[in-house]
Design a protein around this motif. Structure first.
Motif, short mmCIF file in Angstrom:
data_model
loop_
_atom_site.label_atom_id
_atom_site.label_comp_id
_atom_site.label_asym_id
_atom_site.label_seq_id
_atom_site.Cartn_x
_atom_site.Cartn_y
_atom_site.Cartn_z
N ILE A 107 0.84 -1.10 0.07
CA ILE A 107 -0.09 -0.03 -0.05
C ILE A 107 0.82 1.08 0.18
O ILE A 107 0.16 2.30 -0.33
N GLY A 108 2.40 1.28 0.47
CA GLY A 108 3.17 2.31 0.21
C GLY A 108 2.92 3.20 1.61
O GLY A 108 2.67 2.40 2.88
N PHE A 109 3.06 4.46 1.57
CA PHE A 109 3.03 5.38 2.69
C PHE A 109 1.76 5.52 3.44
O PHE A 109 0.68 5.95 2.44
N ILE A 110 1.46 5.28 4.63
CA ILE A 110 0.29 5.78 5.40
C ILE A 110 1.08 6.35 6.68
O ILE A 110 1.57 5.68 7.45
N GLY A 111 0.18 7.56 7.09
CA GLY A 111 0.63 8.33 8.38
C GLY A 111 -0.38 9.32 8.92
O GLY A 111 -1.36 9.72 8.02
N VAL A 112 0.11 9.75 9.79
CA VAL A 112 -0.83 10.95 10.51
C VAL A 112 0.01 11.81 11.42
O VAL A 112 0.95 11.20 12.12
N ASP A 113 -0.09 13.00 11.15
CA ASP A 113 0.69 14.02 11.91
C ASP A 113 -0.26 14.91 12.52
O ASP A 113 -1.27 15.33 12.01
N PHE A 114 0.18 15.53 13.80
CA PHE A 114 -0.49 16.49 14.35
C PHE A 114 0.45 17.82 14.49
O PHE A 114 1.50 17.63 15.31
N GLY A 115 0.09 18.72 13.87
CA GLY A 115 0.57 20.07 13.87
C GLY A 115 -0.02 21.10 14.74
O GLY A 115 -1.25 21.41 14.56
N TYR A 116 0.90 22.01 15.30
CA TYR A 116 0.39 23.07 16.03
C TYR A 116 0.97 24.36 15.41
O TYR A 116 2.35 24.37 15.48
N PRO A 117 0.20 25.36 14.95
CA PRO A 117 0.50 26.60 14.34
C PRO A 117 1.16 27.30 15.50
O PRO A 117 0.48 27.73 16.38
N ILE A 118 2.48 28.25 15.25
CA ILE A 118 2.87 28.92 16.08
C ILE A 118 2.56 30.37 15.46
O ILE A 118 2.28 31.49 16.54
N ASP A 119 2.47 30.61 14.41
CA ASP A 119 1.99 32.14 14.04
C ASP A 119 0.54 32.08 13.33
O ASP A 119 -0.02 31.08 12.97
N GLY A 120 -0.01 33.20 13.20
CA GLY A 120 -1.15 33.33 12.35
C GLY A 120 -2.33 33.44 13.50
O GLY A 120 -2.25 33.25 14.61
N THR A 121 -3.51 33.52 12.87
CA THR A 121 -4.80 33.26 13.43
C THR A 121 -5.18 31.99 14.23
O THR A 121 -6.02 31.90 14.81
N GLN A 122 -4.85 30.98 13.48
CA GLN A 122 -5.26 29.50 13.96
C GLN A 122 -4.34 29.27 15.06
O GLN A 122 -3.11 29.32 15.26
N SER A 123 -5.08 28.55 15.91
CA SER A 123 -4.25 28.38 17.19
C SER A 123 -4.79 26.76 17.79
O SER A 123 -5.00 26.98 19.15
N LYS A 124 -5.20 26.01 16.71
CA LYS A 124 -5.31 24.65 17.65
C LYS A 124 -4.62 23.64 16.73
O LYS A 124 -4.13 24.02 15.87
N TRP A 125 -4.54 22.56 17.44
CA TRP A 125 -3.77 21.52 16.54
C TRP A 125 -4.79 21.05 15.41
O TRP A 125 -5.78 21.06 15.22
N LYS A 126 -3.76 20.88 14.37
CA LYS A 126 -4.41 20.24 13.05
C LYS A 126 -3.95 18.92 12.85
O LYS A 126 -2.74 18.42 13.15
N THR A 127 -4.80 18.07 12.25
CA THR A 127 -4.60 16.73 11.81
C THR A 127 -4.40 16.63 10.38
O THR A 127 -5.23 17.07 9.54
N HIS A 128 -3.29 15.78 10.11
CA HIS A 128 -2.97 15.81 8.73
C HIS A 128 -2.59 14.15 8.51
O HIS A 128 -1.85 13.49 9.14
N PHE A 129 -3.40 13.72 7.29
CA PHE A 129 -3.21 12.22 6.85
C PHE A 129 -2.14 12.20 5.72
O PHE A 129 -2.54 13.11 4.79
#
Length: 812
Positions: A784-806
């Motif tokens: 199937i190749g690559f599968i993953g999930v990342d959780f990123g938190y923005p330091i700058d900008g108006t967004q201020s919560k964790w983002k989930t990326h598949f």
């Protein structure tokens, strides 16, 4: 007489035979005694002694019988007696105790599968005390190597329901840490410096800052660390250094304390260096290779490496081997010590250069010989060279056709030749992938993907039906057929790669083709079309359709005059876009756009041991994509609503990998891109621009044209919304490999990254970035190749919560 765990034949005094007596005796009868289920005929067959046989009075035949009985692995104790019946007749008495027959093994505290000696035991097997002790020793050694120094193992054989059950109870206890480490006798290096050298004893994985360094009491690792300490001293001239464990004690916590004693000795310096026996290489040349000079500190480790390390490119041995002197013999001799100076004599017996006689290939059932041979740098009749062996191995591994590649070298010193045999273990390179998901802006579109990937295709055998197995294979060509289907989107495509179009140089040719049709409904599509229909209003009720036909020709050539890892990729790509806008049943507008571009890419990719999870290496790409300035050279550029797109684009991508500790890798990377125009009155299309933010998985999208998307975790936007003309990005990442199998790898990642994109060159600030940090998990599995999930938190900008990326399909 009784024999246990061994064999011998002892004659009792009453039955001694004098020298005057005859030497051969007749066995009148064979009797069986003791705790055994076996009868006389069986024991006679096993021992080779029957009633009526002659045996010697010296016990030779008896000794042979005892060996056979022990070899049967049926008995715990064996005793043999004789009783004289007459002058030349005796009775033999076999007193035997059978080994216990076990029917089941039960364990507590461990898993049976971990230990081969337990897995081998089957119901009905005989088991001896020696075998039980061997099993216990294996278990104990395994866990002691992991730091369980106070492991306790109990065994018992219990009879339940007429079955003998071997119970093994293992109490591992806790991992014993070294709570206190004391050093004595160290003057040159302080305690802290010595602790830094104890890398094997230190726990392989701990979180810096949060956890303190933990040292486990594993004697084998302690011995290895003593060697590290000794090597450090030897590199500083202290060649008489002694390092040993002076004492061990138990702390109140249950952990251990240890005291390490050092005897440093004197520091030595290099005296005169002489070369003897060299003929092929002159002494002056050897002195240049041997870079240590008289009066330097006698660095024994580096001196030995400079002379005898076959993997060190500037060693004397490597130089001789690279010239074909496989049987060279080099002996460094420390001649004498005067005033702490060591005179060194390097004795060389060159022998004759060695030539390659035969090159064999075995194990390739699918891949044809010529596909393998063209990758080799080892040819019959040429001098043997370790460098060419390494390059050959690298080339074969890069084919991505084999699970394992290794070589055997068969030497023949009499005629100064070698035969090389390359062993190949092939892998399945054919993949069939079907997957689907939800795509579009609001994830309301159902999209299906279909892909056939043949990694070892043979176009030459396509019409030779007898050679299909199940498809024509073996020429190393790659054929990919793919399709994407959705409610408003359909696409088809293929690619075909011939890896060698030149006879001697590895130059690949790739042909690609694609066709797609798209009904445009979302806002992004309308923005895209607004640059086409600038003077007319676009309404959603109107029928808008895009057809795209494209193809490309790619040439990829390795720049072997630089190194085996560098290549240049050139490509000519053509895409034709046909836009239809239906106004009424008998009236529609049609526009055509043509995109004919060239790509020149300089690449250097070296990753070890593979590109999936590199422990070291780098990736460098310099890309240049451009079209001709059609608005300047074509007079009827806008005739009949037919236009040619024009632009030029530059990108630089760099990644570097370095192993920090066991299974932990540090990754650093950066990117920069620039999009330019020949004629500023001609607008750029959105898909030509750069987009930063989030993670894009192409298989879940059905766009008009693939965007140049740069991932930035922690964010889900790109400013400006419709792309920029210049961008940069930096990334720092720490990766830890959890599981490493041949077809499956699992790892975690901790990252910090930042990026910036602008639609104006003048307003672009490379040091003002949208920054983020986070963590994630990756899995790579061949089917199937690559599968993953990342959780990123923005330091700058108006967004201020964790983002989930598949992450699906490829790594970031």
């Amino acid at each position: 007489m009784q024999i246990q765990q061994g064999y011998s034949f002892i004659q009792k005094k009453d039955f001694n035979i004098s020298k005057n007596e005859i030497s051969n005796l007749v066995v009148k009868s064979v009797h069986i005694m003791g705790k055994t289920k076996y009868d006389s005929p069986f024991i006679s067959d096993l021992s080779g002694i029957y009633s009526g046989d002659f045996i010697d009075s010296y016990g030779i035949k008896i000794d042979s019988a005892i060996k056979k009985l022990w070899k049967s692995n049926l008995f715990k104790n064996i005793s043999i007696y004789k009783k004289n019946i007459s002058k030349n007749e005796i009775d033999l008495f076999f007193e035997l105790e059978d080994l216990i027959e076990i029917h089941e093994v039960q364990v507590k505290g461990i898993r049976k599968e971990q230990f081969s000696n337990i897995k081998k035991l089957k119901s009905g097997d005989k088991i001896s005390d020696d075998l039980i002790q061997t099993i216990k020793n294996d278990i104990q050694e395994y866990y002691i190597q992991k730091g369980y120094n106070e492991i306790n193992i109990k065994n018992e054989i219990i009879r339940i329901n007429d079955k003998n059950i071997l119970f093994l109870s293992v109490d591992k206890g806790k991992k014993i840490e070294i709570e206190k480490i004391l050093f004595e006798g160290n003057h040159l290096l302080n305690d802290k410096e010595l602790l830094h050298l104890m890398i094997k004893t230190k726990k392989s994985f701990f979180i810096p800052i949060i956890e303190k360094s933990i040292y486990l009491f594993v004697q084998e690792n302690i011995r290895k660390d003593f060697k590290n300490i000794a090597d450090k001293y030897k590199s500083m001239g202290f060649i008489d250094i002694q390092v040993f464990l002076d004492s061990v004690w138990k702390e109140k916590s249950g952990n251990y304390g240890i005291k390490i004693k050092l005897v440093e000795g004197n520091r030595y310096f290099l005296g005169k260096v002489d070369f003897l026996g060299n003929k092929k290489l002159k002494t002056n040349f050897l002195k240049k290779i041997f870079f240590h000079k008289e009066g330097n500190i006698y660095n024994q480790i580096e001196i030995e490496r400079n002379i005898l390390d076959a993997s060190f490119p500037t060693s004397i041995l490597y130089t001789y081997l690279d010239l074909g002197y496989l049987f060279v013999n080099i002996i460094p001799v420390e001649k004498r010590v005067v005033d702490d100076k060591i005179d060194l004599e390097i004795q060389i017996k060159e022998n004759q250069p060695v030539y390659i006689k035969k090159v064999k290939i075995s194990g390739n059932l699918i891949t044809k010989d010529h596909v393998i041979r063209r990758e080799l740098k080892t040819y019959p009749g040429t001098l043997f060279s370790p460098k060419n062996m390494r390059y050959s191995l690298l080339n074969l591994e890069n084919l991505n056709l084999f699970d394992k590649v290794y070589s055997e070298i068969h030497t023949n010193q009499e005629n100064n030749s070698v035969d090389i045999e390359w062993h190949i273990v092939e892998k399945n390179t054919n993949e069939f992938q079907v997957h689907g998901g939800l795509g579009g802006k609001d994830l309301k579109k159902v999209i299906g993907n279909f892909k056939l990937n043949f990694g070892n295709f043979s176009l030459k055998d396509f019409f030779k039906w007898k050679l299909w197995n199940p498809i024509p294979q073996g020429d190393g060509q790659k054929l990919v057929v793919f399709s994407q289907l959705g409610k408003d989107f359909t696409s088809y495509g293929f690619s075909f790669t011939e890896p060698w179009i030149e006879r001697r140089n590895p130059t690949s040719l790739t042909l690609k083709g694609n066709y797609s049709i798209n009904k445009m409904k979302n806002e992004e599509d309308f923005y895209f079309l607004s640059q086409i229909y600038k003077n007319s209003k676009i309404e959603k009720k109107q029928f808008l359709e895009l057809k795209k036909v494209g193809g490309s020709v790619n040439l990829n050539k390795f720049l072997t005059f630089l190194d085996p890892y560098s290549a240049i990729l050139t490509s000519v790509d053509y895409d034709k876009f046909i836009f239809n806008k239906t106004i009424s049943s008998d009236f529609y507008q049609k526009h055509e756009f043509h995109n004919l571009s060239c790509l020149i890419s300089l690449q250097r990719l070296y990753t070890f041991p593979d590109s999936i999870f590199p422990f070291k290496g780098s990736k460098i790409q310099l890309n240049s994509t451009f079209t001709l300035p059609y608005s300047m050279i074509l007079k009827n550029y806008d005739k009949n609503n037919i236009k040619w797109m024009e632009y030029y684009k530059f990108k630089i991508i760099f990644f570097w990998y370095q192993k920090i500790i066991e299974n932990m890798v540090f990754k650093i990377g950066s990117e920069f891109g620039y999009l330019g125009q020949y004629n500023h009155s001609k607008e750029l299309f959105p898909f030509q621009k750069f987009y930063i933010g989030g993670v894009q998985n192409n298989f879940m999208e059905s766009k008009l044209e693939e965007k140049d998307h740069i991932p930035l975790r922690g964010y889900s936007f790109s400013t400006p919304n419709h792309g920029g003309v210049i961008y940069n990005k930096l990334i720092l990442e720490m990766r830890y490999l959890i599981k490493n199998f041949s077809t499956l790898k699992i790892w975690t990642t901790f990252f910090m990254e930042g990026g910036n994109v602008s639609d104006s060159y003048k307003k672009f600030h490379p040091f003002i970035m949208n920054k983020s940090f986070g963590f994630g998990v990756r899995l790579f599995w061949n089917p199937i190749g690559f599968i993953g999930v990342d959780f990123g938190y923005p330091i700058d900008g108006t967004q201020s919560k964790w983002k989930t990326h598949f992450i699906i399909g490829k790594d970031l």
